[in-house]
Design an enzyme around this catalytic site. Structure first.
Site, mmCIF file in Angstrom:
data_model
loop_
_atom_site.group_PDB
_atom_site.id
_atom_site.type_symbol
_atom_site.label_atom_id
_atom_site.label_comp_id
_atom_site.label_asym_id
_atom_site.label_seq_id
_atom_site.Cartn_x
_atom_site.Cartn_y
_atom_site.Cartn_z
ATOM 1 N N ARG A 86 100.437 -25.964 -15.611
ATOM 2 C CA ARG A 86 100.461 -24.586 -16.107
ATOM 3 C C ARG A 86 101.475 -23.746 -15.317
ATOM 4 O O ARG A 86 102.147 -22.878 -15.857
ATOM 5 C CB ARG A 86 99.059 -23.954 -16.011
ATOM 6 C CG ARG A 86 98.009 -24.536 -16.949
ATOM 7 C CD ARG A 86 98.330 -24.249 -18.402
ATOM 8 N NE ARG A 86 98.590 -22.843 -18.627
ATOM 9 C CZ ARG A 86 97.652 -21.904 -18.840
ATOM 10 N NH1 ARG A 86 96.382 -22.259 -18.904
ATOM 11 N NH2 ARG A 86 97.971 -20.640 -19.031
ATOM 12 N N GLN B 178 99.287 -22.925 -22.620
ATOM 13 C CA GLN B 178 98.534 -24.158 -22.368
ATOM 14 C C GLN B 178 99.218 -25.346 -23.054
ATOM 15 O O GLN B 178 99.359 -26.421 -22.466
ATOM 16 C CB GLN B 178 97.103 -23.993 -22.903
ATOM 17 C CG GLN B 178 96.220 -25.209 -22.675
ATOM 18 C CD GLN B 178 95.911 -25.441 -21.212
ATOM 19 O OE1 GLN B 178 95.455 -24.549 -20.531
ATOM 20 N NE2 GLN B 178 96.169 -26.644 -20.718
ATOM 21 N N ASP C 225 87.984 -29.756 -25.246
ATOM 22 C CA ASP C 225 87.836 -28.397 -24.708
ATOM 23 C C ASP C 225 86.368 -28.007 -24.891
ATOM 24 O O ASP C 225 85.605 -28.730 -25.560
ATOM 25 C CB ASP C 225 88.781 -27.447 -25.476
ATOM 26 C CG ASP C 225 88.765 -26.010 -24.935
ATOM 27 O OD1 ASP C 225 88.274 -25.789 -23.805
ATOM 28 O OD2 ASP C 225 89.242 -25.099 -25.660
ATOM 29 N N ARG D 38 96.299 -11.672 -22.184
ATOM 30 C CA ARG D 38 95.196 -12.493 -22.721
ATOM 31 C C ARG D 38 94.263 -11.557 -23.470
ATOM 32 O O ARG D 38 93.729 -10.611 -22.873
ATOM 33 C CB ARG D 38 94.447 -13.210 -21.586
ATOM 34 C CG ARG D 38 93.153 -13.864 -22.052
ATOM 35 C CD ARG D 38 92.548 -14.795 -21.018
ATOM 36 N NE ARG D 38 93.308 -16.016 -20.904
ATOM 37 C CZ ARG D 38 92.860 -17.129 -20.336
ATOM 38 N NH1 ARG D 38 91.644 -17.167 -19.804
ATOM 39 N NH2 ARG D 38 93.606 -18.212 -20.263
#
Ligand code: CP
Ligand code: NVA
Length: 300
Positions: A287, A129, A219, A99
């Site tokens: 996930r 995602q 989001d 990430r």
């Protein structure tokens, strides 16, 4: 093969991985221990709850060993160039899942290492995602012909969602405030990769974007790393809040989706988060299944 951009595995690959994730969810024991001896490096330049835990648990469930690297020890791009980090780590590890702030660092890693590099979120994309998102939609209705309205910031999550959805025949309308629409190159790529008549539509009108759709998605208004912009964004984004009233304009059995973490009262009301058709916690669970499926796919 890498999974830096969601389309790295192609539309067929995405469909296969989502299918596999659904199978793993129904029967997790079918793959238990099948990657025994494999080592998966996990690295986070930004905070994480879902990604960090689902990746560690998913790796362990396959019998593989997760190795969590410390951000301040690695110093990606500061202590050591990303390409050198990748070339060193692949001598010890079989998969590099990172990430990062800067998507380019993942590209450099992928260009220089033979080991699969997985994007666990960058400024440009959040491909893991998107796999979980498609699994969540697929649990509701067939992906081909599905319609998703994404309301809010045209960010990393919106990018991967558009690219992945259109590649399996689902349409996405993004409603964002002027100036916060998705990256135009990504929009064009999503349109170019669309199958089955799927459409990508960019709008500034949340009410018309959600009208009659199968899923409403939002989001946070300010992504990790852009916190300085929080105040200036807030007033512009208020009309893009997913309220009960906005959600009611979607199809009669539409589901609500959010990648989480949610800022309740900002981009979404408590009422929508807790709505009987909110699927946000199934989506979070997905996930785990999606990560196992992509690991299996990349290391087949
Ligand atoms: N959705 C998601 O990526 O959550 P985390 O930032 O908690 O991993
Ligand atoms: N767009 C958000 C997603 C968090 C999972 C961010 O990048 O912070």
């Amino acid at each position: 093969m890498d999974f830096v951009n969601v389309l790295d595995i192609g539309g067929d690959g995405i469909a296969e991985v989502v299918d596999l994730a659904a199978k793993l969810k129904a029967d997790p024991s079918s793959v238990a221990g099948t990657r025994s001896g494999m080592r998966v490096g996990l690295f986070f330049e930004k905070p994480s709850t879902r990604t960090r835990v689902s990746c560690e648990v998913g790796t362990a469930e396959l019998g593989a060993q997760p190795i969590v690297l410390k951000n301040d020890e690695v110093g990606l791009g500061t202590r050591e160039a990303p390409q050198d980090v990748a070339r060193v780590l692949e001598r010890y590890l079989d998969v590099l899942a990172f990430r990062v702030f800067d998507h380019r660092n993942l590209e450099l890693m992928a260009e220089h290492a033979a080991a699969p590099v997985i994007n666990l979120l960058s400024d440009l994309e959040h491909p893991c995602q998107a796999l979980a998102d498609l699994l969540t939609v697929a649990e509701h209705r067939p992906l081909r012909g599905a319609s998703i309205a994404y309301v809010g910031d045209g960010n990393n999550v919106a990018h991967s969602l558009m690219l992945a959805a259109s590649s399996v025949g689902a349409s996405v309308t993004v409603a964002a405030p002027p100036g916060y629409e998705p990256n135009e190159a990504v929009v064009e790529q999503a349109r170019a990769g669309a199958i089955g008549g799927a459409e990508i539509t960019i709008s500034n009108d949340p009410a018309s974007a959600v009208a009659g759709v199968d899923a409403v998605y939002t989001d946070v208004w300010t992504s990790m790393g852009s916190e300085r912009e929080t105040e200036e964004r807030r007033s512009l984004f208020v009309p893009f809040r997913v309220t009960e009233e906005l959600f009611e304009r979607a199809g009669p059995d539409a589901i609500f989706m959010h990648c989480l973490p949610a800022h309740r009262g900002e981009e979404v009301t408590d009422g929508v988060m807790e709505h009987s058709r909110s699927r946000v916690f199934d989506q979070a669970e997905n996930r785990l299944h999606a990560f196992k499926a992509i690991l299996l796919h990349l290391t087949a």
